[in-house]
Write a protein that holds these residues in place. Sequence first.
Motif, PDB file in Angstrom:
ATOM      1  N   TYR A  30     -44.389  47.320 -78.658  1.00 59.94           N
ATOM      2  CA  TYR A  30     -42.935  47.483 -78.868  1.00 59.94           C
ATOM      3  C   TYR A  30     -42.271  46.921 -77.685  1.00 59.94           C
ATOM      4  CZ  TYR A  30     -43.987  51.175 -82.486  1.00 59.94           C
ATOM      5  OH  TYR A  30     -44.632  51.760 -83.454  1.00 59.94           O
ATOM      6  N   SER A  47     -50.133  49.570 -81.414  1.00 60.33           N
ATOM      7  CA  SER A  47     -48.976  48.771 -81.947  1.00 60.33           C
ATOM      8  C   SER A  47     -47.984  48.844 -80.546  1.00 60.33           C
ATOM      9  CB  SER A  47     -48.215  49.602 -82.872  1.00 60.33           C
ATOM     10  OG  SER A  47     -48.709  49.840 -83.738  1.00 60.33           O
ATOM     11  N   THR A  79     -40.277  46.496 -84.492  1.00 61.16           N
ATOM     12  CA  THR A  79     -40.772  46.588 -82.848  1.00 61.16           C
ATOM     13  C   THR A  79     -39.990  46.939 -81.777  1.00 61.16           C
ATOM     14  OG1 THR A  79     -40.644  44.273 -82.561  1.00 61.16           O
ATOM     15  CG2 THR A  79     -42.402  44.815 -83.439  1.00 61.16           C
ATOM     16  N   ALA A 101     -44.339  42.138 -76.818  1.00 62.96           N
ATOM     17  CA  ALA A 101     -44.849  43.647 -77.618  1.00 62.96           C
ATOM     18  C   ALA A 101     -46.530  43.035 -77.948  1.00 62.96           C
ATOM     19  CB  ALA A 101     -44.157  43.551 -78.740  1.00 62.96           C
ATOM     20  N   ALA A 133     -38.612  51.842 -74.847  1.00 61.90           N
ATOM     21  CA  ALA A 133     -38.960  50.809 -75.808  1.00 61.90           C
ATOM     22  C   ALA A 133     -40.023  49.954 -75.392  1.00 61.90           C
ATOM     23  CB  ALA A 133     -37.725  50.124 -76.024  1.00 61.90           C
TER      24      ALA A 133
END
Length: 101
Positions: A41, A39, A84, A55, A93
């Motif tokens: 972000y 994933s 996200t 991302a 982040a």
Amino acid sequence: LVKLYFDSGKADLPANAADEVAKVLAKLHEEPQKLVLISGYHDETGGAAVNAEVARARAEAFKAALIAAGAPAGKVQMRKPAVTLGGADDAEARRVEVRVQ
């Protein structure tokens, strides 16, 4: 399992990426029935469309490195998180999270 942190607006793999790839491969070797979920972000800088692309590009970069290192392509999946944008600060982040489950 691992988190990789990226420079602002960049999808280039960080210097520690090879070590993190090795950790994921070792875990997948221990539990070959499991999948790798990646994933990406982003932070708050930039527009929403650009951030979503960055991302995704970060997650794709790690996926490519993992497959190049020997992970079976069928075991590596991208998973878009519900949100996200995330992290206590901008540096936190800008990351990719990788899980084996």
